[in-house]
Design a protein around this motif. Sequence first.
Motif, PDB file in Angstrom:
ATOM      1  N   CYS A  88      81.040  77.144  49.094  1.00 11.51           N
ATOM      2  CA  CYS A  88      79.979  77.265  50.099  1.00 11.51           C
ATOM      3  C   CYS A  88      78.943  76.162  49.945  1.00 11.51           C
ATOM      4  N   CYS A 116      78.008  73.137  52.123  1.00 11.74           N
ATOM      5  CA  CYS A 116      77.233  73.323  53.359  1.00 11.74           C
ATOM      6  C   CYS A 116      75.995  74.206  53.207  1.00 11.74           C
ATOM      7  N   HIS A 117      75.877  74.952  52.131  1.00  5.48           N
ATOM      8  CA  HIS A 117      74.758  75.895  52.001  1.00  5.48           C
ATOM      9  C   HIS A 117      74.052  75.779  50.649  1.00  5.48           C
ATOM     10  N   ARG A 163      69.456  90.155  56.151  1.00 10.52           N
ATOM     11  CA  ARG A 163      68.819  89.349  57.194  1.00 10.52           C
ATOM     12  C   ARG A 163      69.639  89.411  58.490  1.00 10.52           C
ATOM     13  N   GLY A 218      71.362  84.309  62.428  1.00 10.20           N
ATOM     14  CA  GLY A 218      70.685  83.332  63.272  1.00 10.20           C
ATOM     15  C   GLY A 218      69.183  83.279  63.114  1.00 10.20           C
ATOM     16  N   TYR A 273      71.633  76.896  65.367  1.00  9.65           N
ATOM     17  CA  TYR A 273      72.816  77.768  65.361  1.00  9.65           C
ATOM     18  C   TYR A 273      73.631  77.631  66.644  1.00  9.65           C
ATOM     19  N   SER A 274      74.896  78.043  66.548  1.00  8.86           N
ATOM     20  CA  SER A 274      75.704  78.203  67.757  1.00  8.86           C
ATOM     21  C   SER A 274      75.182  79.436  68.499  1.00  8.86           C
ATOM     22  N   TRP A 303      73.358  90.832  58.185  1.00  8.67           N
ATOM     23  CA  TRP A 303      74.214  90.452  57.051  1.00  8.67           C
ATOM     24  C   TRP A 303      74.086  91.436  55.892  1.00  8.67           C
ATOM     25  N   THR A 313      81.792  80.837  66.240  1.00  8.48           N
ATOM     26  CA  THR A 313      80.897  80.307  65.198  1.00  8.48           C
ATOM     27  C   THR A 313      81.253  78.852  64.908  1.00  8.48           C
ATOM     28  N   LYS A 314      80.230  78.068  64.569  1.00  8.91           N
ATOM     29  CA  LYS A 314      80.528  76.674  64.212  1.00  8.91           C
ATOM     30  C   LYS A 314      80.666  76.498  62.700  1.00  8.91           C
ATOM     31  N   MET A 315      80.727  77.594  61.974  1.00  4.00           N
ATOM     32  CA  MET A 315      80.986  77.480  60.530  1.00  4.00           C
ATOM     33  C   MET A 315      82.474  77.158  60.344  1.00  4.00           C
TER      34      MET A 315
END
Length: 145
Positions: free
Chosen positions: A57, A60-61, A80, A83, A90-91, A101, A120-122
Amino acid sequence: MRSVLPFAVLMALAVPAAAEDPAAPSAPIPLEIKDASGNQLSGDPGKEKGETQFKQCQVCHTLEDGVNKVGPSLYKIIGRTAGSVEGFNYSKANKESGVVWTEQNMWEYLQKPNGFMPGTKMAFAGIKDPQKRADLIAYIQLHSK
Ligand code: HEC
């Protein structure tokens, strides 16, 4: 009396070896996740387990407040609403999903992100192994607050 001294020496050697480093726990912690059969899962956040999973991860994170990369910061991600990181682009799919989440939702999402959240764009295929996903979530839970 002869056996007393060796016992004391043994204890002195055993105690430091057994002491745990609280910064690097490696024991399963219970999670609020139920698998398809209704079993409650635990996850191991330790170095060889959740921490290793999280390496995928990190491209990207981050888990730091306000630090976005290709993906949004995962600081305090558990609980949370999707978005909701300020300033992250975000997408529409993520932004308008209404997903919260929870550990359970993350566990399902991470199996196949674009199956759980079409559009999703992930760009991440997912982690098939249910236990590896649980270990990863235990790591995030421990380090994202
Ligand atoms: C190739 C880059 C990439 C990788 C690898 C990646 N992500 Fe993401 N992730 C993203 C992007 C981009 C988004 C935003 C998705 C959108 O807006 O549709 C995202 C969104 C998310 C979200 C939703 C965040 C929110 O605020 O709604 C979670 C949770 C998440 N990722 C967790 C993970 C975890 C855990 C891993 C490791 C298994 C991972 N991601 C791997 C790029 C990535």
